[in-house]
Design a protein around this motif. Structure first.
Motif, PDB file in Angstrom:
ATOM      1  N   LEU A  76       0.829  -1.203   0.000  1.00 58.12           N
ATOM      2  CA  LEU A  76       0.000   0.000   0.000  1.00 58.12           C
ATOM      3  C   LEU A  76       0.863   1.252   0.000  1.00 58.12           C
ATOM      4  O   LEU A  76       0.614   2.200  -0.760  1.00 58.12           O
ATOM      5  CB  LEU A  76      -0.912  -0.013   1.224  1.00 58.12           C
ATOM      6  N   VAL A  77       1.897   1.264   0.840  1.00 56.34           N
ATOM      7  CA  VAL A  77       2.784   2.433   0.911  1.00 56.34           C
ATOM      8  C   VAL A  77       3.460   2.662  -0.434  1.00 56.34           C
ATOM      9  O   VAL A  77       3.496   3.789  -0.948  1.00 56.34           O
ATOM     10  CB  VAL A  77       3.832   2.253   2.029  1.00 56.34           C
ATOM     11  N   LEU A 243      17.261   5.447   0.912  1.00 58.18           N
ATOM     12  CA  LEU A 243      16.891   6.619   1.704  1.00 58.18           C
ATOM     13  C   LEU A 243      15.462   7.052   1.397  1.00 58.18           C
ATOM     14  O   LEU A 243      14.667   7.326   2.306  1.00 58.18           O
ATOM     15  CB  LEU A 243      17.857   7.766   1.409  1.00 58.18           C
ATOM     16  N   MET A 244      15.132   7.090   0.126  1.00 53.10           N
ATOM     17  CA  MET A 244      13.815   7.524  -0.309  1.00 53.10           C
ATOM     18  C   MET A 244      12.713   6.641   0.290  1.00 53.10           C
ATOM     19  O   MET A 244      11.735   7.138   0.863  1.00 53.10           O
ATOM     20  CB  MET A 244      13.757   7.491  -1.843  1.00 53.10           C
ATOM     21  N   LEU A 245      12.878   5.333   0.199  1.00 53.86           N
ATOM     22  CA  LEU A 245      11.866   4.424   0.720  1.00 53.86           C
ATOM     23  C   LEU A 245      11.820   4.440   2.243  1.00 53.86           C
ATOM     24  O   LEU A 245      10.748   4.353   2.833  1.00 53.86           O
ATOM     25  CB  LEU A 245      12.133   3.004   0.224  1.00 53.86           C
ATOM     26  N   SER A 246      12.995   4.552   2.872  1.00 55.08           N
ATOM     27  CA  SER A 246      13.021   4.582   4.333  1.00 55.08           C
ATOM     28  C   SER A 246      12.220   5.761   4.868  1.00 55.08           C
ATOM     29  O   SER A 246      11.387   5.613   5.779  1.00 55.08           O
ATOM     30  CB  SER A 246      14.467   4.667   4.831  1.00 55.08           C
ATOM     31  N   ILE A 247      12.454   6.927   4.295  1.00 54.20           N
ATOM     32  CA  ILE A 247      11.721   8.123   4.731  1.00 54.20           C
ATOM     33  C   ILE A 247      10.248   7.989   4.377  1.00 54.20           C
ATOM     34  O   ILE A 247       9.369   8.411   5.128  1.00 54.20           O
ATOM     35  CB  ILE A 247      12.346   9.383   4.112  1.00 54.20           C
ATOM     36  N   ALA A 252       4.786   7.612   6.320  1.00 57.92           N
ATOM     37  CA  ALA A 252       3.512   6.883   6.268  1.00 57.92           C
ATOM     38  C   ALA A 252       3.115   6.392   7.650  1.00 57.92           C
ATOM     39  O   ALA A 252       1.948   6.494   8.051  1.00 57.92           O
ATOM     40  CB  ALA A 252       3.631   5.713   5.292  1.00 57.92           C
ATOM     41  N   ALA A 253       4.086   5.861   8.403  1.00 60.63           N
ATOM     42  CA  ALA A 253       3.790   5.364   9.747  1.00 60.63           C
ATOM     43  C   ALA A 253       3.357   6.495  10.673  1.00 60.63           C
ATOM     44  O   ALA A 253       2.411   6.352  11.453  1.00 60.63           O
ATOM     45  CB  ALA A 253       5.013   4.650  10.317  1.00 60.63           C
ATOM     46  N   LEU A 254       4.046   7.636  10.591  1.00 53.24           N
ATOM     47  CA  LEU A 254       3.678   8.787  11.423  1.00 53.24           C
ATOM     48  C   LEU A 254       2.273   9.286  11.076  1.00 53.24           C
ATOM     49  O   LEU A 254       1.510   9.685  11.963  1.00 53.24           O
ATOM     50  CB  LEU A 254       4.697   9.913  11.249  1.00 53.24           C
ATOM     51  N   ALA A 255       1.932   9.263   9.787  1.00 50.20           N
ATOM     52  CA  ALA A 255       0.589   9.681   9.381  1.00 50.20           C
ATOM     53  C   ALA A 255      -0.470   8.739   9.939  1.00 50.20           C
ATOM     54  O   ALA A 255      -1.538   9.172  10.380  1.00 50.20           O
ATOM     55  CB  ALA A 255       0.501   9.749   7.859  1.00 50.20           C
ATOM     56  N   GLU A 256      -0.184   7.436   9.933  1.00 51.34           N
ATOM     57  CA  GLU A 256      -1.126   6.459  10.483  1.00 51.34           C
ATOM     58  C   GLU A 256      -1.329   6.691  11.978  1.00 51.34           C
ATOM     59  O   GLU A 256      -2.462   6.675  12.473  1.00 51.34           O
ATOM     60  CB  GLU A 256      -0.594   5.041  10.228  1.00 51.34           C
ATOM     61  N   GLY A 265       0.068   9.511   4.216  1.00 47.94           N
ATOM     62  CA  GLY A 265       1.477   9.756   4.497  1.00 47.94           C
ATOM     63  C   GLY A 265       2.372   9.331   3.349  1.00 47.94           C
ATOM     64  O   GLY A 265       3.325  10.038   2.992  1.00 47.94           O
ATOM     65  N   ALA A 266       2.085   8.173   2.751  1.00 51.79           N
ATOM     66  CA  ALA A 266       2.889   7.689   1.629  1.00 51.79           C
ATOM     67  C   ALA A 266       2.777   8.629   0.431  1.00 51.79           C
ATOM     68  O   ALA A 266       3.775   8.901  -0.255  1.00 51.79           O
ATOM     69  CB  ALA A 266       2.443   6.285   1.242  1.00 51.79           C
TER      70      ALA A 266
END
Length: 402
Positions: A76-77, A243-247, A252-256, A265-266
């Motif tokens: 999903l992300v 780096l791009m995917l890690s951020i 996304a997690a912070l948005a959830e 978030g994603a």
């Protein structure tokens, strides 16, 4: 204790199942990549079949469900991150005066037709009907952009306008989804909704959304390029992509956690990287991971479909399909007629009909919010119908231009 001892069997079985499903998705891509049947439908069907088989033979234990759930969230992300990454925000802002009029009526018509059909004709609940309306405002750009490219019309005025309106559709549908997810507990309560509660919830979610947008803008303008350049100093191959995917996963997690959703978030994370040409160079690598993980999102969706309830969801799906077609045709053709004429407006209208990835993301959130499961299955009918209709009709229209 040897490698096949009982305590390690659950994780080994989960890996075995994941490997089998990865081989399946690879074979599916080879067979259906250039066919009219969208890949996501095959993946959802596989998940549905797996769920049904699990009712006959216990195939999914707690460990494998957890593994598939984690892979589905990663898919999903990546799915929504890609939408943001491929959005040309500066170009959209420049084209906003040209595309906004069509986009506005397109969203209003498709959302209103979807809600009315779901609420008044199919008799879904208020919450379910609003989710359906929001899902039908989205447009699957990936379905039709290939047809425009094959016809060598993507760079024309009509092609550019179509892309701009479709991208605005996806952005607005994701924002509407964020607001709806926040309002879902109030709508699902079944009690009379106090306007004060609605107002406070809207203020809260919009404040959080503005905070995230502002933070992502600051990151994109002031931090992202510096971080990428720092990583590139020590690059062996694909560190900028890591780096791009890690951020992206972190945002996304912070948005959830904040109450928005992984998808919002994603999407914002993808937008944050969309303006950087260095990130664009890594899209080939990103696409490889995209093809690995996103099928698991759709397989996970299929696990939620109850085959025994499909017969009761088919005719609601046909009704929603008619509403989906009418909403986009009227919402896009009428405002585009004055600018592009009858033929050009018809091309734009037909191109806006498909509902696929983003629509199903919204319906997944609908399931999590307690919407009627039949609506999710009915939207599968909409997805298959709209994609097939456009895939068959649009090339014919382009070959018979007058």
């Amino acid at each position: 204790m040897n490698a096949l001892s009982l305590p390690e069997l659950p994780s080994a079985y989960s890996l075995f199942l994941v490997g089998v499903l990865m081989i399946f998705t690879l074979l599916v891509r080879g067979v259906f990549i250039r066919r009219f049947m969208p890949l996501m439908v095959i993946y959802i069907g596989a998940g549905t079949l797996l769920g049904w088989l699990n009712t006959q033979v216990p195939l999914l234990d707690q460990g494998s469900r957890h593994s598939l759930g984690l892979l589905a969230e990663a898919g999903l992300v990546l799915l929504v991150f890609k939408v943001g990454l491929e959005s040309d925000l500066s170009g959209l802002l420049k084209q906003l005066p040209n595309a906004s009029w069509i986009w506005l009526w397109n969203v209003l018509f498709s959302g209103a037709f979807g809600f009315a059909a779901a609420y008044y004709l199919v008799s879904f609940s208020l919450l379910t009907s609003i989710f359906v309306g929001v899902a039908l405002t989205a447009t699957s750009l990936g379905v039709t952009v290939t047809i425009w490219q094959d016809a060598k019309q993507l760079t024309t005025e009509r092609g550019n306008l179509f892309v701009d309106v479709a991208e605005l559709d996806d952005i607005s549908s994701i924002v509407l989804m964020a607001i709806l997810v926040a309002l879902a507990p109030l709508l699902a309560s079944g009690e009379s909704i106090a306007m004060m509660d609605v107002g406070l919830t809207l203020v809260k979610v919009l404040s959080i959304l503005i905070l995230f947008v502002s933070a992502c803008w600051v990151f994109s303008v002031y931090l992202e390029k510096r971080l990428t350049q720092f990583v590139e100093r020590y690059e062996t191959r694909h560190e900028p992509m890591v780096l791009m995917l890690s951020i992206g996963f972190i945002i996304a997690a912070l948005a959830e956690v904040s109450g928005l959703s992984l998808a919002v978030g994603a999407f914002l994370a993808g937008l944050a990287f969309s303006r950087d040409t260095a990130a664009a160079k890594e899209r080939v690598v990103f696409n490889g991971l995209y093809l690995v993980f996103t099928p698991f999102f759709f397989i996970g969706l299929g696990l939620h479909i109850d085959l025994t309830a499909f017969s009761s969801a088919f005719w609601p799906g046909v009704v929603l399909l008619a509403a989906a077609i009418a909403g986009k045709m009227l919402g896009a053709c009428l405002p585009a007629y004055r600018r592009l004429g009858g033929y050009g407006a018809l091309l734009i209208g037909v191109s806006m009909i498909p509902r696929a990835e983003i629509a199903m993301v919204i319906m997944q959130k609908a399931l999590e919010a307690g919407a009627d499961p039949r609506a999710f299955t009915a939207m599968m009918v909409v997805t298959v119908g709209t994609v097939l209709l456009t895939s068959l009709t649009l090339p014919w229209l382009m070959r018979h231009e007058k």
